[in-house]
Scaffold this motif. Sequence first.
Motif, PDB file in Angstrom:
ATOM      1  N   UNK A   1       0.812  -1.235   0.026  1.00 35.19           N
ATOM      2  CA  UNK A   1       0.011   0.030   0.010  1.00 35.19           C
ATOM      3  C   UNK A   1       0.855   1.433   0.161  1.00 35.19           C
ATOM      4  N   UNK A   2       0.577   2.347  -0.697  1.00 32.41           N
ATOM      5  CA  UNK A   2       1.086   3.602  -1.029  1.00 32.41           C
ATOM      6  C   UNK A   2       0.631   4.401  -0.268  1.00 32.41           C
ATOM      7  N   UNK A   3       1.069   4.943   1.011  1.00 36.73           N
ATOM      8  CA  UNK A   3       0.218   6.017   1.666  1.00 36.73           C
ATOM      9  C   UNK A   3      -0.073   7.250   0.823  1.00 36.73           C
ATOM     10  N   UNK A   4       0.591   7.627  -0.252  1.00 37.55           N
ATOM     11  CA  UNK A   4       0.345   8.857  -1.056  1.00 37.55           C
ATOM     12  C   UNK A   4      -0.377   8.541  -2.146  1.00 37.55           C
TER      13      UNK A   4
ATOM     14  N   UNK B   1       0.485   6.091  -6.983  1.00 38.26           N
ATOM     15  CA  UNK B   1       1.854   6.788  -7.076  1.00 38.26           C
ATOM     16  C   UNK B   1       2.228   7.317  -8.393  1.00 38.26           C
ATOM     17  N   UNK B   2       1.465   6.903  -9.260  1.00 37.61           N
ATOM     18  CA  UNK B   2       1.581   7.079 -10.812  1.00 37.61           C
ATOM     19  C   UNK B   2       0.943   8.333 -11.391  1.00 37.61           C
ATOM     20  N   UNK B   3       0.125   9.039 -10.393  1.00 36.62           N
ATOM     21  CA  UNK B   3      -0.462  10.333 -10.928  1.00 36.62           C
ATOM     22  C   UNK B   3       0.539  11.451 -10.783  1.00 36.62           C
ATOM     23  N   UNK B   4       0.240  12.503 -11.640  1.00 36.78           N
ATOM     24  CA  UNK B   4       1.069  13.666 -11.489  1.00 36.78           C
ATOM     25  C   UNK B   4       1.000  14.302 -10.460  1.00 36.78           C
ATOM     26  N   UNK B   5       2.294  14.500  -9.669  1.00 37.28           N
ATOM     27  CA  UNK B   5       2.379  15.323  -8.368  1.00 37.28           C
ATOM     28  C   UNK B   5       2.503  14.268  -7.486  1.00 37.28           C
ATOM     29  N   UNK B   6       2.712  13.089  -7.556  1.00 37.59           N
ATOM     30  CA  UNK B   6       2.765  11.838  -6.548  1.00 37.59           C
ATOM     31  C   UNK B   6       3.908  10.966  -6.800  1.00 37.59           C
ATOM     32  N   UNK B   7       4.177  10.085  -5.876  1.00 32.90           N
ATOM     33  CA  UNK B   7       5.192   9.230  -6.200  1.00 32.90           C
ATOM     34  C   UNK B   7       5.104   8.069  -4.946  1.00 32.90           C
ATOM     35  N   UNK B   8       6.060   7.302  -4.931  1.00 34.21           N
ATOM     36  CA  UNK B   8       6.282   6.161  -4.055  1.00 34.21           C
ATOM     37  C   UNK B   8       6.955   6.876  -2.862  1.00 34.21           C
ATOM     38  N   UNK B   9       6.421   6.580  -1.476  1.00 37.37           N
ATOM     39  CA  UNK B   9       6.780   7.179  -0.425  1.00 37.37           C
ATOM     40  C   UNK B   9       8.020   6.441  -0.036  1.00 37.37           C
ATOM     41  N   UNK B  10       8.659   7.064   1.131  1.00 38.37           N
ATOM     42  CA  UNK B  10       9.963   6.507   1.456  1.00 38.37           C
ATOM     43  C   UNK B  10       9.571   5.072   2.383  1.00 38.37           C
ATOM     44  N   UNK B  11      10.281   4.065   1.897  1.00 46.55           N
ATOM     45  CA  UNK B  11       9.915   2.833   2.382  1.00 46.55           C
ATOM     46  C   UNK B  11       9.240   1.805   1.496  1.00 46.55           C
ATOM     47  N   UNK B  12       8.855   2.255   0.527  1.00 46.58           N
ATOM     48  CA  UNK B  12       7.976   1.595  -0.574  1.00 46.58           C
ATOM     49  C   UNK B  12       9.230   0.568  -1.173  1.00 46.58           C
ATOM     50  N   UNK B  13       8.898  -0.679  -1.209  1.00 44.91           N
ATOM     51  CA  UNK B  13      10.093  -1.498  -2.169  1.00 44.91           C
ATOM     52  C   UNK B  13      10.281  -1.011  -3.273  1.00 44.91           C
TER      53      UNK B  13
END
Length: 362
Positions: free
Chosen positions: A140-143, A146-158
């Motif tokens: 689960x990505x808490x943000x 992650x593929x939407x504009x302005x978002x990404x994978x958060x710290x700790x995402x493998x």
Amino acid sequence: MASAEASSIAPTPLLKDELDIVIPTIRNLDFLEMWRPFFQPYHLIIVQDGDPSKVIKVPEGFDYELYNRNDINRILGPKASCISFKDSACRCFGYMVSKKKYIYTIDDDCFVAKDPSGKSINALEQHIKNLLCPSTPHFFNTLYDPYREGADFVRGYPFSLREGAKTAVSHGLWLNIPDYDAPTQLVKPRERNTRYVDMVLTIPKGTLFPMCGMNLAFDRELIGPAMYFGLMGDGQPIGRYDDMWAGWCVKVICDHLGLGVKTGLPYIWHSKASNPFVNLKKEYKGIFWQEEIIPFFQSAVLPKECTSVQQCYLELSKQVKEKLSKVDPYFDKLADAMVTWIDAWDELNAEGASAKLSNGKA
């Protein structure tokens, strides 16, 4: 002058030749006028429920084919028994006869919604974006997405999981009238959904969800044969569980095959609440049955030998017959209909099967 001309050229609609819009209805489709800027470039498949002698009027300028019960009986023969009558579950016939890669299905009481800035929402465009981007079912990505504009994978995402999984389903939501069951409708008759949440989430692997069919898109090639909306309506002991049944089956199969399901944007404006007393009559048995149906799906395991959607679905039908028939004989009948649905799907989607289908404008 040249630049003015260039700016007036409409952009090419996304996936114009790869997507069908499926609409179940019993009435004239005046609601399409509101959707014209977004839907007109696409092909529509209209599945007429109820009296086949009734003429359904479609606004001028739309490219469509219309199927009524007589057409369904003609095309499927004895296998037509798996398609519900007098229930919007009949829409899945449209999924079966489509030859496109993607399907968007919408109810005829769903109108164009506006975002918080007042701009009309192109629901179809957002569904296409959802389907064309990967999902993240395994972590689960808490943000959010992650593929939407302005978002990404958060710290700790493998990093090993950042490629994501193919997205099979995009489940949209509704402003105004929420998709409530009858008991909730009765205790909250005036409740309206006014919250616009700018978010798309992947539903995690191993988690079921209540799928609503009124604003839904999916990749027909990835998951189409599992999008069977069951036996509902006329002659059946249950209604209003068609999309949820399909959603539970689809989610179990997506989890098994490593596919993703997204929910959230886009919103449509759900214009009209259905009668809660009529709904209660349809849902009554389902409200009890779901307390056994959901644990069944939560514990369902598909063998690794099942590598296609059809194999998975037929295996699921066996498990339904084996484990849910004790709840009610209806599930024995439903399990048989699941097998009939796959037989009909394979027959209509075999090489050279399209000649049997052709239905022009009504």
